[in-house]
Design a protein around this motif. Structure first.
Motif, PDB file in Angstrom:
ATOM      1  N   SER A 861       0.818  -1.214   0.000  1.00 43.90           N
ATOM      2  CA  SER A 861       0.000   0.000   0.000  1.00 43.90           C
ATOM      3  C   SER A 861       0.847   1.258   0.000  1.00 43.90           C
ATOM      4  N   GLY A 862       2.138   1.203   0.203  1.00 41.04           N
ATOM      5  CA  GLY A 862       2.980   2.378   0.186  1.00 41.04           C
ATOM      6  C   GLY A 862       4.383   2.058   0.624  1.00 41.04           C
ATOM      7  N   THR A 863       5.225   3.078   0.689  1.00 47.75           N
ATOM      8  CA  THR A 863       6.608   2.897   1.121  1.00 47.75           C
ATOM      9  C   THR A 863       7.000   3.851   2.240  1.00 47.75           C
ATOM     10  N   SER A 864       6.075   4.696   2.714  1.00 51.63           N
ATOM     11  CA  SER A 864       6.377   5.669   3.767  1.00 51.63           C
ATOM     12  C   SER A 864       5.397   5.517   4.917  1.00 51.63           C
ATOM     13  N   ILE A 865       5.916   5.654   6.131  1.00 43.51           N
ATOM     14  CA  ILE A 865       5.094   5.608   7.341  1.00 43.51           C
ATOM     15  C   ILE A 865       5.117   7.012   7.940  1.00 43.51           C
ATOM     16  N   VAL A 866       3.958   7.696   7.878  1.00 44.03           N
ATOM     17  CA  VAL A 866       3.859   9.088   8.317  1.00 44.03           C
ATOM     18  C   VAL A 866       2.726   9.211   9.335  1.00 44.03           C
ATOM     19  N   GLN A 867       3.015   9.686  10.518  1.00 42.68           N
ATOM     20  CA  GLN A 867       2.025  10.000  11.561  1.00 42.68           C
ATOM     21  C   GLN A 867       1.067   8.839  11.790  1.00 42.68           C
ATOM     22  N   GLY A 868       1.591   7.703  12.070  1.00 40.67           N
ATOM     23  CA  GLY A 868       0.767   6.575  12.483  1.00 40.67           C
ATOM     24  C   GLY A 868       0.159   5.761  11.377  1.00 40.67           C
ATOM     25  N   THR A 869       0.506   6.021  10.115  1.00 36.06           N
ATOM     26  CA  THR A 869      -0.038   5.193   9.039  1.00 36.06           C
ATOM     27  C   THR A 869       0.533   3.777   9.129  1.00 36.06           C
ATOM     28  N   VAL A 870      -0.166   2.853   8.550  1.00 30.53           N
ATOM     29  CA  VAL A 870       0.246   1.454   8.520  1.00 30.53           C
ATOM     30  C   VAL A 870       0.303   1.009   7.061  1.00 30.53           C
ATOM     31  N   ILE A 871       1.417   0.434   6.678  1.00 30.96           N
ATOM     32  CA  ILE A 871       1.555  -0.137   5.327  1.00 30.96           C
ATOM     33  C   ILE A 871       1.116  -1.593   5.384  1.00 30.96           C
ATOM     34  N   THR A 872       0.289  -1.981   4.438  1.00 31.47           N
ATOM     35  CA  THR A 872      -0.205  -3.365   4.396  1.00 31.47           C
ATOM     36  C   THR A 872       0.146  -3.990   3.054  1.00 31.47           C
ATOM     37  N   GLN A 873       0.247  -5.291   3.084  1.00 32.13           N
ATOM     38  CA  GLN A 873       0.540  -6.052   1.865  1.00 32.13           C
ATOM     39  C   GLN A 873       0.109  -7.490   2.073  1.00 32.13           C
ATOM     40  N   ARG A 874      -0.509  -8.060   1.034  1.00 30.60           N
ATOM     41  CA  ARG A 874      -0.950  -9.449   1.120  1.00 30.60           C
ATOM     42  C   ARG A 874       0.157 -10.356   0.590  1.00 30.60           C
ATOM     43  N   VAL A 875       0.427 -11.414   1.334  1.00 32.70           N
ATOM     44  CA  VAL A 875       1.458 -12.390   0.977  1.00 32.70           C
ATOM     45  C   VAL A 875       0.841 -13.776   0.955  1.00 32.70           C
ATOM     46  N   THR A 876       1.112 -14.525  -0.110  1.00 30.91           N
ATOM     47  CA  THR A 876       0.603 -15.893  -0.244  1.00 30.91           C
ATOM     48  C   THR A 876       1.779 -16.855  -0.274  1.00 30.91           C
ATOM     49  N   ILE A 877       1.724 -17.887   0.576  1.00 31.94           N
ATOM     50  CA  ILE A 877       2.786 -18.896   0.632  1.00 31.94           C
ATOM     51  C   ILE A 877       2.179 -20.250   0.283  1.00 31.94           C
ATOM     52  N   GLY A 878       2.606 -20.822  -0.835  1.00 30.97           N
ATOM     53  CA  GLY A 878       2.168 -22.157  -1.216  1.00 30.97           C
ATOM     54  C   GLY A 878       3.039 -23.212  -0.550  1.00 30.97           C
ATOM     55  N   ASN A 879       2.400 -24.193   0.085  1.00 30.18           N
ATOM     56  CA  ASN A 879       3.136 -25.231   0.814  1.00 30.18           C
ATOM     57  C   ASN A 879       2.547 -26.590   0.498  1.00 30.18           C
ATOM     58  N   PRO A 880       2.703 -27.048  -0.773  1.00 33.53           N
ATOM     59  CA  PRO A 880       2.071 -28.329  -1.156  1.00 33.53           C
ATOM     60  C   PRO A 880       2.617 -29.527  -0.392  1.00 33.53           C
ATOM     61  N   SER A 881       3.893 -29.468   0.008  1.00 37.24           N
ATOM     62  CA  SER A 881       4.481 -30.594   0.731  1.00 37.24           C
ATOM     63  C   SER A 881       4.320 -30.471   2.236  1.00 37.24           C
ATOM     64  N   LYS A 882       3.653 -29.414   2.705  1.00 37.17           N
ATOM     65  CA  LYS A 882       3.416 -29.176   4.132  1.00 37.17           C
ATOM     66  C   LYS A 882       4.728 -29.187   4.924  1.00 37.17           C
ATOM     67  N   ALA A 883       5.716 -28.520   4.351  1.00 38.09           N
ATOM     68  CA  ALA A 883       7.009 -28.428   5.024  1.00 38.09           C
ATOM     69  C   ALA A 883       6.944 -27.387   6.137  1.00 38.09           C
ATOM     70  N   THR A 884       7.935 -27.440   7.025  1.00 37.60           N
ATOM     71  CA  THR A 884       8.006 -26.465   8.119  1.00 37.60           C
ATOM     72  C   THR A 884       8.252 -25.079   7.534  1.00 37.60           C
ATOM     73  N   LEU A 885       7.464 -24.117   8.004  1.00 37.61           N
ATOM     74  CA  LEU A 885       7.541 -22.763   7.474  1.00 37.61           C
ATOM     75  C   LEU A 885       8.725 -22.030   8.090  1.00 37.61           C
ATOM     76  N   LYS A 886       9.581 -21.487   7.238  1.00 36.01           N
ATOM     77  CA  LYS A 886      10.714 -20.657   7.653  1.00 36.01           C
ATOM     78  C   LYS A 886      10.792 -19.484   6.705  1.00 36.01           C
ATOM     79  N   MET A 887      11.199 -18.344   7.203  1.00 34.22           N
ATOM     80  CA  MET A 887      11.335 -17.149   6.370  1.00 34.22           C
ATOM     81  C   MET A 887      12.574 -16.380   6.780  1.00 34.22           C
ATOM     82  N   LYS A 888      13.103 -15.655   5.838  1.00 34.27           N
ATOM     83  CA  LYS A 888      14.198 -14.747   6.094  1.00 34.27           C
ATOM     84  C   LYS A 888      13.845 -13.404   5.479  1.00 34.27           C
ATOM     85  N   LEU A 889      13.953 -12.348   6.272  1.00 36.43           N
ATOM     86  CA  LEU A 889      13.526 -11.025   5.857  1.00 36.43           C
ATOM     87  C   LEU A 889      14.724 -10.103   5.742  1.00 36.43           C
ATOM     88  N   LYS A 890      14.593  -9.138   4.838  1.00 36.02           N
ATOM     89  CA  LYS A 890      15.560  -8.070   4.722  1.00 36.02           C
ATOM     90  C   LYS A 890      14.787  -6.759   4.622  1.00 36.02           C
TER      91      LYS A 890
END
Length: 916
Positions: A861-890
Motif C-alpha cells: 500500500s505504500g513505502t512511507s510511514i507518516v504520523q501513524g499510518t500502517v503499510i499493508t501487503q498481502r502475501v501468499t505462501i504455497g506449501n504443497p508438501s506441508k514443510a516447516t515454514l521458515k522465512m528470512k527477511l531483509k
C-alpha cells in the motif's frame, strides 16, 4: 603306419568330393560380390553363400570346412555377421593339418575377442601348440595369443611364454616378446617373471628380436617404478646399441631410404626417453648420443624426420642441457619449412608443448609460425594460431596482435570466436594503455562480426566504463563505424557496444561537429526495425534510446515516439521496456534523470573465467559477485548524496552457493541456494511469484541474490535509492518499475496520547500500547492471541506473530483465514512506526522462503510511514508438501536522512499458523 593313415585319409577325401558337389571357391565368391551393381545384389549374393556355408557346417566330417571358413572371414571383413562360424574355427584349430590350423587361428583372431567366453575354449589347444615341435605351429599360436589374450588366458599361458622367450629360435623369441607385451598390459603383476629374459634380449644382435624386446621393456618401465629402476642400469648398453646403428655401414637387410633400421632407432630413443626422465645422471649419459643423432640424421627422407621427431621428444623430456634444447627447437623450425603438411602439423603441435620449456628458443621461429597462419590447410592454420597466442609477450605485443587481427579477418567462422576471445585475453593482459586496448577490441569486433563470444562484448563495455579518458573517443569511433555499416545484422556485437556507449555517454556526440542527433535517432530506428537484427541487439538499442533521452533532453519527444511503437511488440521484454519508459515520461518525468543516470564503472574480476557460449546477451551468474564487498557491516550509515542505480545488485551479500544459512535456534543448516526470493515493500508493483527454480529463465540475476549472509545476523547497512533502469542490463527482463497507484492505510484513532500511551494497530481493529514492544517474546505472542480471541475476530484473522521490531518500525504477520487452506497460507503483512514524531521513508521489504515453498507478494500500500499510518501487503505462501515454514527477511528504510538495513530470520511460526 603313418603312411597308411595318410593314404586312407586321402582316399576318404576323394570319396567325399565325389559324393557332394564342391562348394564355391573363395576367388569365385570375391568375383561375384565385386560384380554386384547394387547393395541389394551384394546382400543377395552374401545371404545365399552364407546359407550354403551353414549347410556345409552341418556336416561334421566335411572336407570343405576350411574353404567355408575362409569365405566366411571374407564376408566378415565386408561387415556382414559371421558369428555362426566361431565354433568351426575352434574345430579347425584342433585339426592336425597345418592348413586347417592356419585358417582356424586366423578366424579366431577375427571372430573372437576377450569379451566372449568362447575364446576360453581354445586355451588348452593354444597350450598344446605352444609346446609343439613345429615352429610355424608355435608361431600361429603366439600370434593368436598376442591378439586375443584375456586376463585368464594370460595367467594360464604366461609360463609357456617365459619358456619361449629363452628359446634358441629367433623367430619364436620375437613372437614370444610380443605375447609378453600383451600379457604385461593385461596382468601387470606378471611382468616380474619376464625380467631375466628381457635383460638378455636387450643385448640381442638380431634386430627383429631386439625391437620387440625394447617394446616390451618400454611398457614394463612405464607400468612399474621398480622395473624402471631395474632397467636404468641398461642405459649404457642401449646407448652403445644406438651408436652402432648410427655408425654402421650399408646393410641391405635393414636399410630404409639410406637409414639403418629407423624403426629400431625410434624404439630405442623412446626407451631412452622413458629411462632418462627426471634423472640428471641418465640425461648426461645420453646427451652425446642425442646430439649426434640430431646432427647426423638425414632430413631429406621421411624416415629421417621420424627419428628426429623422436629425438626432439627425448631431448625435451630428459633434463638435457640448454644447447640441446635449442638444437631440438631448431629441428622443429626446419620441420615448419618442410613441404609435407603432415610434418608441419607435427612440428606446430610439438612446439606448443615445447614453448613452456624454452620460450626464447621458440621465439626465434616466430616469423615462420606466423607464415603458417596463411597455410592452405585449415588444421595447420589452427595449430599456428594456438601457438602464436602462446608466443605473445609484451615485447612483441603490437606486431603479433597485428598479424593475429589479419588472420582473424580472413579465418573461418568456426575459428573466429576462439581467435577473438584469445585476442581479448592477451589485450587485457598486456595492453600498454586503455586507448590501445580499446582500439584493439574495436578491431576485433570489426574483424569477427557476429562470430564473437559474449566475453568480447562484455570486456569492451567494461573497458569503456572504467576508462573515462577514452569514453568520448569510443563514442565517436563506434558511431562512425556503425553509421557506415551496410549490413548491420552481420556486425551485431559491434552494434551492441555502440548502442551501449551512446546510451551511457551520448552527450559527448554534441561536441562532435556534423553529427546531428536526428541522424543518430534514425540509425537507432533502423536497428530497431531491421527484421534481421536479434532481440538482444534491440534490447541494447531501446535501452540506449531511453538513456539518451536523459543525456540529450531535446530528443525526448522523438525518442518517446520511437519507443512507444514497441508497446505492443510480440516480444514481452521489448514491450515491457517501452511501457515502462512511457510511464516514466508521463507520470515520473522528474525521476527520469536520476533513474537513467550513467552506470558506475564496472569492476574487474581478473580471476573470473571467460564464458564460452556463442551469441550475445547471456547473463553470467558470476557477474553479480563482482559487486560484492567484503561483507555487510553490522552498522553503517549511507551518504544521502551517493548514487545507487544498481540497487538490485548492491543489496547482495555473497550468495555464492558455499555460504551456509544457519538457523539460530537449531542445528539445521540451509544452503542459500535452497531459498526463493521476492521483494515486498518498495515502489508498489504487480505481484511477484518465485518458483523453486530461482536460477532459471531470463533475468534470474535480478532477484536471485537479494539476501545474503547467515541466518541470525542482524545487520545495518546503507539502503538503496529508488531502482534505476540502468541496474537492468539490456539482456535481462526487468521488473515493472512504474505502477499507476500509491495508497496508504491510515490508522483510525491511532494518535499518540503521551509518553508510552501511544496505541498501535497491530491487528486490524486491535490497538496495543507501546509497552507491548518491551515485553519478552512469549508475552507478546500471548497478548496478540488473547487480544484477538477476546474481541471474537479469530474467525477472520488467525494467530498473528511479531515478525520484526526496532526503535523505528514494527512488522506483524496476520493470517487471513478466509483465504487460507491446508496447503496455502495467506497473510497480511502490516508495518508501522514506533513513534509518530519520526517519519519512515523508502521502506523496502524483501522475503525468502525455502525452495519447497512458493512465495507470492501482492503490491504494497505504500513505502512511507507518516504520523501513524500502517503499510499493508498481502502475501501468499504455497506449501504443497506441508514443510516447516521458515522465512528470512531483509528490511531497508531511512529515518531522518539516515538509512538502515536489517536482516531477520523467522523459524518459530506456530504449528497452526494460518489455520482456523
Amino acid at each position: 603306419m603313418e603312411v597308411a593313415n595318410t593314404i586312407k585319409q586321402v582316399i576318404n577325401d576323394a570319396v567325399e568330393r565325389v559324393k557332394m558337389p564342391a562348394p564355391l571357391r573363395l576367388r569365385d565368391l570375391i568375383r561375384m560380390i565385386r560384380a554386384a551393381r547394387t547393395a541389394a545384389e551384394e546382400r543377395e549374393v552374401v545371404n545365399k553363400e552364407c546359407a550354403n556355408i551353414r549347410n556345409t557346417f552341418r556336416d561334421e566330417d566335411s572336407v570343405w570346412r576350411c574353404r567355408s571358413v575362409a569365405k566366411l572371414l571374407y564376408i566378415h571383413m565386408l561387415g556382414y555377421p559371421a558369428h555362426f562360424g566361431q565354433l568351426e574355427c575352434l574345430k579347425l584349430i584342433a585339426s592336425p593339418r597345418f592348413t586347417d590350423k592356419r585358417i582356424g587361428y586366423l578366424g579366431a583372431m577375427l571372430l573372437l575377442d576377450e569379451r566372449q567366453d568362447t575364446h576360453l575354449l581354445i586355451t588348452n589347444v593354444l597350450k598344446n601348440d605352444l609346446n609343439s615341435n613345429a615352429q610355424f605351429v608355435v608361431g600361429l599360436a603366439l600370434c593368436t595369443l598376442g591378439t586375443i589374450a584375456s586376463v585368464e588366458m594370460s595367467r594360464d599361458l604366461a609360463p609357456e611364454i617365459e619358456k619361449l622367450l629363452k628359446s634358441s629360435n629367433a623367430y619364436l623369441r620375437k613372437k614370444a616378446a610380443l605375447c609378453a607385451f600383451r600379457i604385461v598390459r593385461k596382468v601387470p603383476e606378471l611382468m616380474e617373471m619376464f625380467l631375466p629374459a628381457c635383460r638378455t634380449l636387450i643385448a640381442e644382435k638380431n634386430h627383429a628380436v631386439l625391437i620387440t624386446a625394447v617394446t616390451l621393456v618400454t611398457e614394463m618401465c612405464e607400468k612399474s617404478p621398480d622395473t624402471y629402476n631395474y632397467f636404468k642400469k641398461m642405459i649404457p648398453t642401449l646407448v652403445r646399441t644406438m651408436k652402432t646403428l648410427i655408425l654402421s655401414g650399408y646393410s641391405p637387410e635393414h636399410d630404409v631410404s639410406g637409414v639403418s633400421d629407423p624403426f629400431l632407432q625410434v624404439k630405442l630413443l623412446r626407451l631412452l626417453r622413458v629411462l632418462g626422465r627426471g634423472d640428471q645422471e641418465a640425461a648426461e649419459a645420453m646427451n652425446d648420443l642425442l646430439a649426434q643423432v640430431a646432427t647426423n640424421t638425414e632430413t631429406s627422407k621421411n624416415v629421417g624426420n621420424a627419428i628426429l621427431y623422436e629425438t626432439v621428444h627425448a631431448i625435451m623430456d630428459v633434463q638435457s642441457e640448454s644447447g640441446l634444447r635449442v638444437l631440438a627447437v631448431n629441428i622443429l623450425g626446419r620441420f615448419l619449412l618442410n613441404s609435407d603438411k603432415n610434418i608441419r602439423y607435427v612440428a606446430l603441435t610439438t612446439l606448443q608443448k615445447t614453448v613452456t620449456l624454452d620460450q626464447n628458443a621458440v621465439q626465434r621461429h616466430r616469423s615462420t609460425v606466423l607464415d603458417c597462419l596463411k597455410d592452405p590447410d585449415v588444421s595447420i592454420r589452427r595449430r599456428a594460431m594456438e601457438l602464436s597466442f602462446q608466443l605473445v609477450v609484451e615485447s612483441n605485443l603490437e606486431s603479433m596482435t597485428r598479424e593475429l587481427l589479419a588472420f582473424l579477418s580472413r579465418s573461418e567462422p568456426e575459428v573466429k570466436s576462439v581467435c577473438a576471445s584469445n585476442l581479448v585475453s592477451i589485450a587485457e593482459r598486456y595492453a600498454p594503455s586503455p586507448s590501445w586496448h580499446f582500439h584493439t577490441l574495436y578491431e576485433i569486433l570489426q574483424a569477427a562480426g557476429n562470430y564473437v563470444r559474449d566475453d568480447v562484448v562484455s570486456s569492451t563495455l567494461q573497458l569503456v566504463s572504467d576508462s573515462p579518458a577514452i569514453q568520448a573517443e569510443a563514442v565517436s569511433l563506434l558511431w562512425e563505424a556503425v553509421k557506415n555499416l551496410k549490413n548491420l545484422e552481420d556486425y551485431q556485437p559491434l552494434v551492441q557496444v555502440c548502442c551501449w556507449c551512446i546510451g551511457e555517454y551520448g552527450d559527448s556526440l554534441l561536441s562532435i561537429p556534423d553529427v546531428p542527433m536526428d541522424e543518430v535517432l534514425e540509425s537507432f530506428q533502423q536497428i530497431l526495425w531491421s527484421p534481421h537484427v536479434s532481440i538482444i541487439t534491440r534490447q541494447y538499442s531501446i535501452m540506449a534510446l531511453e538513456k539518451l533521452s536523459a543525456r540529450v533532453p531535446d530528443t525526448t519527444n522523438r525518442i518517446r515516439s520511437i519507443v512507444d511503437a514497441f508497446g505492443s511488440h510480440l516480444n514481452v521484454d521489448l514491450q515491457q521496456r517501452a511501457i515502462e519508459f512511457g510511464a516514466l515520461c508521463r507520470s515520473f518525468d522528474h525521476l527520469r534523470g536520476p533513474i537513467l543516470e550513467k552506470m558506475p564503472p564496472m569492476p574487474v574480476d581478473k580471476d573470473s573465467k571467460r564464458g564460452t557460449s556463442n551469441g550475445a546477451g547471456d547473463t553470467n551468474s558470476n557477474d553479480v559477485d563482482l559487486l560484492i564487498e567484503d561483507g555487510i557491516s553490522t552498522s553503517r550509515d549511507r551518504d544521502p548524496t551517493s548514487s545507487d542505480s544498481n540497487v538490485l545488485l548492491n543489496i547482495i551479500d555473497g550468495l555464492d552457493g558455499d555460504n551456509d544459512l544457519g538457523m539460530s535456534s537449531s542445528s539445521a543448516v540451509y544452503d542459500s541456494s535452497d531459498f526463493s526470493f521476492a521483494m515486498g515493500f518498495k515502489n508498489p508493483q504487480p505481484p511477484i511469484t518465485t518458483s523453486s527454480n530461482i536460477f532459471g529463465g531470463v533475468g534470474g540475476n535480478d532477484l536471485l541474490d537479494l539476501l545474503g549472509g547467515s541466518f541470525g545476523d542482524e545487520l545495518s547497512t546503507p539502503a538503496p535509492e529508488p531502482l534505476s533502469l540502468t541496474s537492468v542490463g539490456p539482456n535481462i527482463t526487468s521488473m515493472p518499475l512504474f505502477p499507476n497507484f500509491t495508497h496508504s492505510v491510515a490508522i483510525n484513532g491511532g494518535t499518540e496520547i503521551s509518553g508510552q500511551s501511544q496505541q498501535h494497530e497491530l491487528i486490524p481493529g486491535q490497538y496495543f500500547p507501546s509497552s507491548f514492544f518491551s515485553m519478552n517474546k512469549p508475552e507478546q505472542q500471548s497478548s496478540l492471541w488473547l487480544g484477538a480471541e477476546h474481541d471474537g475476530i479469530m474467525s477472520e484473522y488467525g494467530k498473528a506473530i511479531l515478525a520484526y521490531s526496532d526503535e523505528h518500525i514494527w512488522i506483524i504477520f496476520v493470517p487471513l483465514l478466509a483465504y487460507s487452506s491446508q496447503t496455502t497460507i495467506v497473510m497480511q503483512v502490516r508495518a508501522g512506526g514506533r513513534s509518530s514524531q519520526s517519519q519512515v521513508n523508502d521502506l523496502i521489504f524483501q522475503a525468502a522462503v525455502p525452495k519447497s515453498l512458493q512465495l507470492t507478494l501482492d503490491p504494497p500500500s505504500g513505502t512511507s510511514i507518516v504520523q501513524g499510518t500502517v503499510i499493508t501487503q498481502r502475501v501468499t505462501i504455497g506449501n504443497p508438501s506441508k514443510a516447516t515454514l521458515k522465512m528470512k527477511l531483509k528490511i531497508s528504510y531511512s529515518v531522518s536522512g539516515r538509512s538502515q538495513e536489517k536482516i531477520q530470520e523467522i523459524h518459530d511460526f506456530p504449528a497452526d499458523f494460518g489455520m482456523s
